[in-house]
Scaffold this active site. Sequence first.
Site, PDB file in Angstrom:
ATOM      1  N   GLU A   1       0.237   3.593   1.794  1.00  0.00           N
ATOM      2  CA  GLU A   1       0.357   4.004   3.199  1.00  0.00           C
ATOM      3  C   GLU A   1       1.764   3.735   3.738  1.00  0.00           C
ATOM      4  O   GLU A   1       2.152   4.296   4.758  1.00  0.00           O
ATOM      5  CB  GLU A   1      -0.675   3.272   4.057  1.00  0.00           C
ATOM      6  CG  GLU A   1      -2.059   3.846   3.978  1.00  0.00           C
ATOM      7  CD  GLU A   1      -2.149   5.276   4.529  1.00  0.00           C
ATOM      8  OE1 GLU A   1      -1.859   5.464   5.707  1.00  0.00           O
ATOM      9  OE2 GLU A   1      -2.501   6.181   3.761  1.00  0.00           O
TER      10      GLU A   1
ATOM     11  N   TYR B   1      -1.353   0.270  10.673  1.00  0.00           N
ATOM     12  CA  TYR B   1      -1.629  -0.374   9.381  1.00  0.00           C
ATOM     13  C   TYR B   1      -0.419  -0.248   8.453  1.00  0.00           C
ATOM     14  O   TYR B   1       0.044  -1.235   7.870  1.00  0.00           O
ATOM     15  CB  TYR B   1      -2.871   0.287   8.746  1.00  0.00           C
ATOM     16  CG  TYR B   1      -3.122  -0.132   7.308  1.00  0.00           C
ATOM     17  CD1 TYR B   1      -3.783  -1.320   7.013  1.00  0.00           C
ATOM     18  CD2 TYR B   1      -2.697   0.667   6.243  1.00  0.00           C
ATOM     19  CE1 TYR B   1      -4.005  -1.705   5.694  1.00  0.00           C
ATOM     20  CE2 TYR B   1      -2.924   0.288   4.928  1.00  0.00           C
ATOM     21  CZ  TYR B   1      -3.582  -0.896   4.653  1.00  0.00           C
ATOM     22  OH  TYR B   1      -3.793  -1.279   3.351  1.00  0.00           O
TER      23      TYR B   1
ATOM     24  N   SER C   1       0.813  -1.223   0.000  1.00  0.00           N
ATOM     25  CA  SER C   1       0.000   0.000   0.000  1.00  0.00           C
ATOM     26  C   SER C   1       0.840   1.264   0.000  1.00  0.00           C
ATOM     27  O   SER C   1       1.920   1.314   0.603  1.00  0.00           O
ATOM     28  CB  SER C   1      -0.872  -0.020   1.263  1.00  0.00           C
ATOM     29  OG  SER C   1      -1.427   1.250   1.503  1.00  0.00           O
TER      30      SER C   1
HETATM   31  P1  NAP Z   1     -11.495  -4.485   2.035  1.00  0.00           P
HETATM   32  O1  NAP Z   1     -12.651  -4.131   1.152  1.00  0.00           O
HETATM   33  O2  NAP Z   1     -11.460  -3.975   3.429  1.00  0.00           O
HETATM   34  O3  NAP Z   1     -11.415  -6.090   2.063  1.00  0.00           O
HETATM   35  C1  NAP Z   1     -10.594  -6.757   3.004  1.00  0.00           C
HETATM   36  C2  NAP Z   1     -10.828  -8.245   2.882  1.00  0.00           C
HETATM   37  O4  NAP Z   1     -10.009  -8.912   3.859  1.00  0.00           O
HETATM   38  C3  NAP Z   1     -12.278  -8.685   3.164  1.00  0.00           C
HETATM   39  O5  NAP Z   1     -12.591  -9.761   2.311  1.00  0.00           O
HETATM   40  C4  NAP Z   1     -12.200  -9.167   4.604  1.00  0.00           C
HETATM   41  O6  NAP Z   1     -13.180 -10.112   4.938  1.00  0.00           O
HETATM   42  C5  NAP Z   1     -10.829  -9.836   4.582  1.00  0.00           C
HETATM   43  N1  NAP Z   1     -10.266 -10.043   5.912  1.00  0.00           N
HETATM   44  C6  NAP Z   1     -10.112  -9.147   6.907  1.00  0.00           C
HETATM   45  N2  NAP Z   1      -9.559  -9.735   7.982  1.00  0.00           N
HETATM   46  C7  NAP Z   1      -9.371 -11.028   7.663  1.00  0.00           C
HETATM   47  C8  NAP Z   1      -8.853 -12.161   8.357  1.00  0.00           C
HETATM   48  N3  NAP Z   1      -8.434 -12.070   9.635  1.00  0.00           N
HETATM   49  N4  NAP Z   1      -8.795 -13.347   7.703  1.00  0.00           N
HETATM   50  C9  NAP Z   1      -9.255 -13.466   6.447  1.00  0.00           C
HETATM   51  N5  NAP Z   1      -9.772 -12.442   5.743  1.00  0.00           N
HETATM   52  C10 NAP Z   1      -9.824 -11.236   6.349  1.00  0.00           C
HETATM   53  O7  NAP Z   1     -10.113  -4.052   1.362  1.00  0.00           O
HETATM   54  P2  NAP Z   1      -9.798  -3.690  -0.187  1.00  0.00           P
HETATM   55  O8  NAP Z   1      -9.989  -2.229  -0.370  1.00  0.00           O
HETATM   56  O9  NAP Z   1     -10.468  -4.650  -1.079  1.00  0.00           O
HETATM   57  O10 NAP Z   1      -8.219  -3.914  -0.211  1.00  0.00           O
HETATM   58  C11 NAP Z   1      -7.668  -5.184  -0.545  1.00  0.00           C
HETATM   59  C12 NAP Z   1      -6.242  -5.273  -0.032  1.00  0.00           C
HETATM   60  O11 NAP Z   1      -5.460  -4.234  -0.617  1.00  0.00           O
HETATM   61  C13 NAP Z   1      -6.079  -5.082   1.479  1.00  0.00           C
HETATM   62  O12 NAP Z   1      -4.984  -5.860   1.890  1.00  0.00           O
HETATM   63  C14 NAP Z   1      -5.742  -3.611   1.623  1.00  0.00           C
HETATM   64  O13 NAP Z   1      -5.017  -3.404   2.825  1.00  0.00           O
HETATM   65  C15 NAP Z   1      -4.886  -3.413   0.398  1.00  0.00           C
HETATM   66  N6  NAP Z   1      -4.878  -2.066  -0.195  1.00  0.00           N
HETATM   67  C16 NAP Z   1      -6.042  -1.426  -0.459  1.00  0.00           C
HETATM   68  C17 NAP Z   1      -6.004  -0.192  -1.091  1.00  0.00           C
HETATM   69  C18 NAP Z   1      -7.270   0.534  -1.448  1.00  0.00           C
HETATM   70  O14 NAP Z   1      -7.183   1.753  -1.722  1.00  0.00           O
HETATM   71  N7  NAP Z   1      -8.413  -0.114  -1.530  1.00  0.00           N
HETATM   72  C19 NAP Z   1      -4.760   0.365  -1.466  1.00  0.00           C
HETATM   73  C20 NAP Z   1      -3.600  -0.355  -1.187  1.00  0.00           C
HETATM   74  C21 NAP Z   1      -3.663  -1.578  -0.571  1.00  0.00           C
HETATM   75  P3  NAP Z   1     -14.667  -9.673   5.464  1.00  0.00           P
HETATM   76  O15 NAP Z   1     -15.451  -9.336   4.218  1.00  0.00           O
HETATM   77  O16 NAP Z   1     -15.153 -10.877   6.170  1.00  0.00           O
HETATM   78  O17 NAP Z   1     -14.469  -8.478   6.337  1.00  0.00           O
HETATM   79  O1  F7E Z   2      -8.941   8.206   4.209  1.00  0.00           O
HETATM   80  C1  F7E Z   2      -9.340  11.624   5.455  1.00  0.00           C
HETATM   81  C2  F7E Z   2      -8.406  10.705   6.202  1.00  0.00           C
HETATM   82  O2  F7E Z   2      -9.922   6.119   5.122  1.00  0.00           O
HETATM   83  C3  F7E Z   2      -8.442   9.086   3.219  1.00  0.00           C
HETATM   84  C4  F7E Z   2      -7.256   2.180   2.647  1.00  0.00           C
HETATM   85  O3  F7E Z   2      -7.831   1.499   1.556  1.00  0.00           O
HETATM   86  O4  F7E Z   2      -6.079   3.672   1.193  1.00  0.00           O
HETATM   87  C5  F7E Z   2      -7.007   3.621   2.259  1.00  0.00           C
HETATM   88  O5  F7E Z   2      -6.513   4.319   3.392  1.00  0.00           O
HETATM   89  C6  F7E Z   2      -8.175  10.449   3.832  1.00  0.00           C
HETATM   90  C7  F7E Z   2      -7.377  10.383   5.134  1.00  0.00           C
HETATM   91  O6  F7E Z   2      -8.300   6.031   3.179  1.00  0.00           O
HETATM   92  C8  F7E Z   2     -12.618  11.238   6.940  1.00  0.00           C
HETATM   93  O7  F7E Z   2      -7.864  11.350   7.374  1.00  0.00           O
HETATM   94  C9  F7E Z   2     -11.317  12.863   6.369  1.00  0.00           C
HETATM   95  O8  F7E Z   2      -6.383  11.368   5.129  1.00  0.00           O
HETATM   96  O9  F7E Z   2     -10.564   6.857   2.789  1.00  0.00           O
HETATM   97  P1  F7E Z   2      -9.544   6.770   3.851  1.00  0.00           P
HETATM   98  P2  F7E Z   2      -6.760   5.874   3.599  1.00  0.00           P
HETATM   99  O10 F7E Z   2      -6.542   6.152   5.035  1.00  0.00           O
HETATM  100  O11 F7E Z   2      -5.962   6.676   2.632  1.00  0.00           O
HETATM  101  C10 F7E Z   2      -4.790   3.098   1.470  1.00  0.00           C
HETATM  102  C11 F7E Z   2      -3.947   3.196   0.224  1.00  0.00           C
HETATM  103  C12 F7E Z   2      -4.878   1.733   2.032  1.00  0.00           C
HETATM  104  O12 F7E Z   2      -4.010   0.900   1.817  1.00  0.00           O
HETATM  105  C13 F7E Z   2      -5.948   1.491   3.039  1.00  0.00           C
HETATM  106  O13 F7E Z   2      -6.226   0.087   3.159  1.00  0.00           O
HETATM  107  O14 F7E Z   2      -9.421  11.035   4.160  1.00  0.00           O
HETATM  108  N1  F7E Z   2     -10.687  11.718   6.041  1.00  0.00           N
HETATM  109  N2  F7E Z   2     -12.497  12.595   6.923  1.00  0.00           N
HETATM  110  C14 F7E Z   2     -11.465  10.681   6.381  1.00  0.00           C
HETATM  111  N3  F7E Z   2     -11.288   9.343   6.231  1.00  0.00           N
HETATM  112  C15 F7E Z   2     -12.297   8.537   6.661  1.00  0.00           C
HETATM  113  N4  F7E Z   2     -12.175   7.205   6.513  1.00  0.00           N
HETATM  114  N5  F7E Z   2     -13.435   9.048   7.238  1.00  0.00           N
HETATM  115  C16 F7E Z   2     -13.647  10.392   7.399  1.00  0.00           C
HETATM  116  O15 F7E Z   2     -14.667  10.802   7.925  1.00  0.00           O
END
Ligand code: NAP
Ligand code: F7E
Length: 334
Positions: free
Chosen positions: A131, A153, A129
């Site tokens: 992050e 995270y 990520s």
């Molecule tokens: P998501 O919608 O939160 O999906 C997370 C998945 O992980 C869900 O299927 C969840 O199952 C499963 N999970 C959570 N805890 C688990 C455990 N203990 N054992 C088995 N499965 C578990 O996340 P996403 O946005 O699709 O992201 C997919 C991956 O990419 C994650 O690793 C995330 O950290 C990473 N990532 C995401 C982003 C982004 O912007 N979306 C960017 C960079 C990296 P349940 O449905 O049962 O909760």
């Molecule tokens: O926050 C600000 C918050 O939670 C984005 C995950 O998929 O992307 C995701 O992480 C920004 C942050 O995503 C609210 O402070 C303001 O600066 O949508 P977010 P994230 O933290 O960037 C990365 C790449 C991952 O890997 C992660 O799994 O928005 N913000 N107000 C807020 N964020 C949330 N959630 N809620 C608010 O009310």
Amino acid sequence: MKIALITGITGQDGSYLAEFLLKKDYEVWGITRRSSSFNTGRIDYLYKDPHEKSRLKLVYGDMTDGVNLSSILNDIKPDEVYNLAAQSHVRVSFDQPIYTANVDGIGTLRLLEAVRKMQKPAKFYQASSSEMYGKAVEMPQSEKTPFYPRSPYGCAKVYSFWQTVNYREAYKIFACNGILFNHESPRRGETFVTRKITRAATRIKLGLQEKLYLGNLDAKRDWGFAGDYVEAMWLMMQQDKPDDYVIATGQTHSVREFLDEVFGYLELDWEKYVEKDTRYYRPTEVDVLQGDASKAEKYLKWRPKVTFKQLARMMTDADMKLAKQEKILKEHGQ
Ligand code: NAP
Ligand code: F7E
């Protein structure tokens, strides 16, 4: 027929990746957690297609249970393993740091060990990520930018990144890190900021909600479309050599700009509805991220297709449909 195993298949990316791999004629296995309520809503539609249903299989498992992961791998013998499972919410990781490290950090190691011990070699994809760049030391961020994580995270993802690299170098496993910047869609979890905004804005438009409470509006992210990004995951696994790639749009926008885009599209002034709530602030914030995906463009021939504006509108349109359904149910007293 190739066999893929996806951890996190019930999540946003898992559902898009399953759909993508089924279209490529894979047999797709997904690990799901037992839950007291249904958690397969994002993949249920795949079962409606009789052709795809027969090639999509689910098995119970959890990233905290290494014995179970090992036996799943030995039973299925996948060609490709996509590790997408995670406690993926950055704010929540401050409340549950140990759990997040266990699932997102040690969980990856459990899976890598299971891959290493398989009789047949399998390729491995790790969902790394942006992050990990956290308090970014340069702009934009590429594969060469040092990490500076700012949350439990981010720290857990850095651990998994390096374990993946080390298993590649130590055991010659075909292991890749996709360093994905934020990617969104109508299937995004409702507590991430983009989806929280599109859900609230559409409900406000229809009179179902009055206010939207948010945290830091100045944070800037490189937001792309999840459907585009799962193709990049697959492309990494089809190369001659395993490697790590940044996947991003190269554009950065603030939360405020996302509000402008969504509320503007609905002809609403967000300043009348949005209020600050300190509960949504993080102890340490990631102020700005912007990815440089030129390596992916050069070697994977990958480019994002959906723009920021198109993404905001796609999510708003999908949530407007949900809000309309909700309004109809409400009018019928349900
Ligand atoms: P998501 O919608 O939160 O999906 C997370 C998945 O992980 C869900 O299927 C969840 O199952 C499963 N999970 C959570 N805890 C688990 C455990 N203990 N054992 C088995 N499965 C578990 O996340 P996403 O946005 O699709 O992201 C997919 C991956 O990419 C994650 O690793 C995330 O950290 C990473 N990532 C995401 C982003 C982004 O912007 N979306 C960017 C960079 C990296 P349940 O449905 O049962 O909760
Ligand atoms: O926050 C600000 C918050 O939670 C984005 C995950 O998929 O992307 C995701 O992480 C920004 C942050 O995503 C609210 O402070 C303001 O600066 O949508 P977010 P994230 O933290 O960037 C990365 C790449 C991952 O890997 C992660 O799994 O928005 N913000 N107000 C807020 N964020 C949330 N959630 N809620 C608010 O009310």
